[in-house]
Design an enzyme around this catalytic site. Structure first.
Site, mmCIF file in Angstrom:
data_model
loop_
_atom_site.group_PDB
_atom_site.id
_atom_site.type_symbol
_atom_site.label_atom_id
_atom_site.label_comp_id
_atom_site.label_asym_id
_atom_site.label_seq_id
_atom_site.Cartn_x
_atom_site.Cartn_y
_atom_site.Cartn_z
ATOM 1 N N SER A 141 0.868 -1.188 0.000
ATOM 2 C CA SER A 141 0.000 0.000 0.000
ATOM 3 C C SER A 141 0.897 1.226 0.000
ATOM 4 O O SER A 141 2.091 1.125 0.324
ATOM 5 C CB SER A 141 -0.849 -0.021 1.276
ATOM 6 N N TYR A 154 -1.665 -1.233 10.493
ATOM 7 C CA TYR A 154 -1.672 -1.344 9.028
ATOM 8 C C TYR A 154 -0.358 -0.816 8.446
ATOM 9 O O TYR A 154 0.265 -1.448 7.596
ATOM 10 C CB TYR A 154 -2.875 -0.566 8.497
HETATM 11 P P1 NAD Z 1 -11.468 -6.081 0.728
HETATM 12 O O1 NAD Z 1 -11.989 -5.903 2.113
HETATM 13 O O2 NAD Z 1 -12.367 -5.770 -0.432
HETATM 14 O O3 NAD Z 1 -10.892 -7.559 0.532
HETATM 15 C C1 NAD Z 1 -10.114 -8.186 1.523
HETATM 16 C C2 NAD Z 1 -10.024 -9.668 1.226
HETATM 17 O O4 NAD Z 1 -9.278 -10.286 2.291
HETATM 18 C C3 NAD Z 1 -11.385 -10.368 1.201
HETATM 19 O O5 NAD Z 1 -11.400 -11.368 0.207
HETATM 20 C C4 NAD Z 1 -11.469 -10.992 2.575
HETATM 21 O O6 NAD Z 1 -12.331 -12.126 2.636
HETATM 22 C C5 NAD Z 1 -10.030 -11.391 2.795
HETATM 23 N N1 NAD Z 1 -9.764 -11.617 4.225
HETATM 24 C C6 NAD Z 1 -9.921 -10.746 5.255
HETATM 25 N N2 NAD Z 1 -9.671 -11.359 6.431
HETATM 26 C C7 NAD Z 1 -9.345 -12.648 6.141
HETATM 27 C C8 NAD Z 1 -8.986 -13.786 6.913
HETATM 28 N N3 NAD Z 1 -8.907 -13.733 8.248
HETATM 29 N N4 NAD Z 1 -8.735 -14.944 6.272
HETATM 30 C C9 NAD Z 1 -8.826 -15.028 4.919
HETATM 31 N N5 NAD Z 1 -9.143 -13.994 4.128
HETATM 32 C C10 NAD Z 1 -9.408 -12.817 4.731
HETATM 33 O O7 NAD Z 1 -10.153 -5.179 0.674
HETATM 34 P P2 NAD Z 1 -9.290 -4.581 -0.537
HETATM 35 O O8 NAD Z 1 -9.379 -3.109 -0.455
HETATM 36 O O9 NAD Z 1 -9.602 -5.275 -1.819
HETATM 37 O O10 NAD Z 1 -7.827 -4.956 -0.038
HETATM 38 C C11 NAD Z 1 -7.031 -5.950 -0.642
HETATM 39 C C12 NAD Z 1 -5.577 -5.657 -0.319
HETATM 40 O O11 NAD Z 1 -5.225 -4.398 -0.908
HETATM 41 C C13 NAD Z 1 -5.283 -5.522 1.175
HETATM 42 O O12 NAD Z 1 -4.033 -6.102 1.484
HETATM 43 C C14 NAD Z 1 -5.235 -4.027 1.377
HETATM 44 O O13 NAD Z 1 -4.455 -3.676 2.489
HETATM 45 C C15 NAD Z 1 -4.612 -3.586 0.073
HETATM 46 N N6 NAD Z 1 -4.836 -2.184 -0.269
HETATM 47 C C16 NAD Z 1 -6.094 -1.681 -0.371
HETATM 48 C C17 NAD Z 1 -6.273 -0.348 -0.698
HETATM 49 C C18 NAD Z 1 -7.626 0.273 -0.848
HETATM 50 O O14 NAD Z 1 -7.700 1.518 -0.913
HETATM 51 N N7 NAD Z 1 -8.698 -0.479 -0.918
HETATM 52 C C19 NAD Z 1 -5.157 0.470 -0.911
HETATM 53 C C20 NAD Z 1 -3.889 -0.086 -0.784
HETATM 54 C C21 NAD Z 1 -3.740 -1.420 -0.469
#
Ligand code: NAD
Length: 259
Positions: A141, A154
């Site tokens: 991120s 985080y």
């Molecule tokens: P999201 O909440 O849409 O998806 C998260 C996923 O992780 C889901 O499939 C969920 O089921 C899974 N997950 C959560 N807890 C779990 C557990 N205990 N066991 C198994 N699976 C689990 O989130 P997102 O925004 O798509 O994030 C995906 C990645 O991208 C993350 O690592 C997040 O930190 C990173 N990210 C997101 C953003 C953003 O702005 N959305 C920005 C930078 C990085």
């Protein structure tokens, strides 16, 4: 392996689902992790087949459980005769100042966002080394590069992911295995939506107003990063033109960290 096999953690939602869809479009075998009901997961696996996957399967491993994470990798590798591509994407967020940060939330964020990346990568590296080819891509991120208040767990985990990425890249520099990170800015997924909802509740503004303010506050581009664009970046990093790209972080943040 005749057909490439990619495993994407946290692929039942948001960025992970977009990545799984992008890799499915290349006709790969796709293993996904992530939480969801049986019906939701069946729908997602079907949608990956429609997108072009050779096969799509799901493992319910809880990313907080190191044994389950390692078993997920070994089972998937056994099913498809190896594992060529690992996308460490699963992640959660919790927002609170350090002095008030609940210990269980700290433990969960570190376990899912950092330790699971270590366990999955360690298990996958064994299979990739045997095949002398592999791609590990860690979804870090902007918070792997800079901090924001109230996101201690985080930010610590995502900085850790970048350190782990560099270390593994060096350990595998002489083989056919590359290890890279992607650092997105805001992507409008359920993980961010919960923060927009909390801000809207506090300010009394609409969700869309708060979403615009959230982006304007950090991203000079004024727009969210698209999950499908992260999927396309993963496709590039998995392709042959990226053979010499290893140990890097690809920043997709609309200028957030350039300021
Ligand atoms: P999201 O909440 O849409 O998806 C998260 C996923 O992780 C889901 O499939 C969920 O089921 C899974 N997950 C959560 N807890 C779990 C557990 N205990 N066991 C198994 N699976 C689990 O989130 P997102 O925004 O798509 O994030 C995906 C990645 O991208 C993350 O690592 C997040 O930190 C990173 N990210 C997101 C953003 C953003 O702005 N959305 C920005 C930078 C990085």
């Amino acid at each position: 392996m005749d057909v490439k096999h990619a495993l994407v953690t946290g692929a039942t939602s948001g960025i992970g689902l977009a990545i799984a869809r992008a890799l499915a479009s290349e006709g790969m075998n796709i293993s996904i992790g992530g939480l969801g009901t049986d019906d939701e997961i069946a729908d997602i696996c079907n949608s990956l087949m429609v997108a072009g996957a050779h096969m799509a399967t799901h493992d319910p491993a809880d990313m907080r459980d190191p044994k389950a994470v390692r078993a997920m990798i070994d089972k998937a590798a056994k099913r498809f005769g190896g594992i060529g591509i690992l996308i460490n994407n699963a992640g959660i967020q919790h927002v609170a100042p350090v002095a008030e940060f609940p210990i269980d939330k700290w433990d969960d964020v570190l376990a899912i966002n950092l330790s699971a990346v270590f366990h999955a990568s360690a298990a996958a590296a064994v299979h990739m080394t045997a095949a002398d080819w592999g791609r590990i891509i860690n979804i870090s991120s902007v918070h792997g590069l800079v901090a924001s208040p109230d996101k201690a767990a985080y930010v610590a985990a995502k900085h850790g992911v970048i350190g782990l990425t560099k270390t593994m890249a060096l350990e595998h520099a002489r083989g056919g295995i590359t290890v890279n990170a992607i650092c997105p800015g805001w992507v409008r997924t359920p993980l961010v939506e919960q923060q927009i909802v909390a801000r809207a509740k506090a300010s009394g503004k609409s969700l869309d107003e708060e979403a615009s303010l959230l982006v304007a506050d950090k991203m000079p581009s004024g727009t969210f990063t698209e999950a499908d664009d992260v999927g396309a970046a993963v496709q590039f990093l998995c392709g042959s033109a990226s053979a010499s790209i290893t140990g890097t972080s690809l920043i997709m943040d609309g200028g957030w960290t350039a300021q």
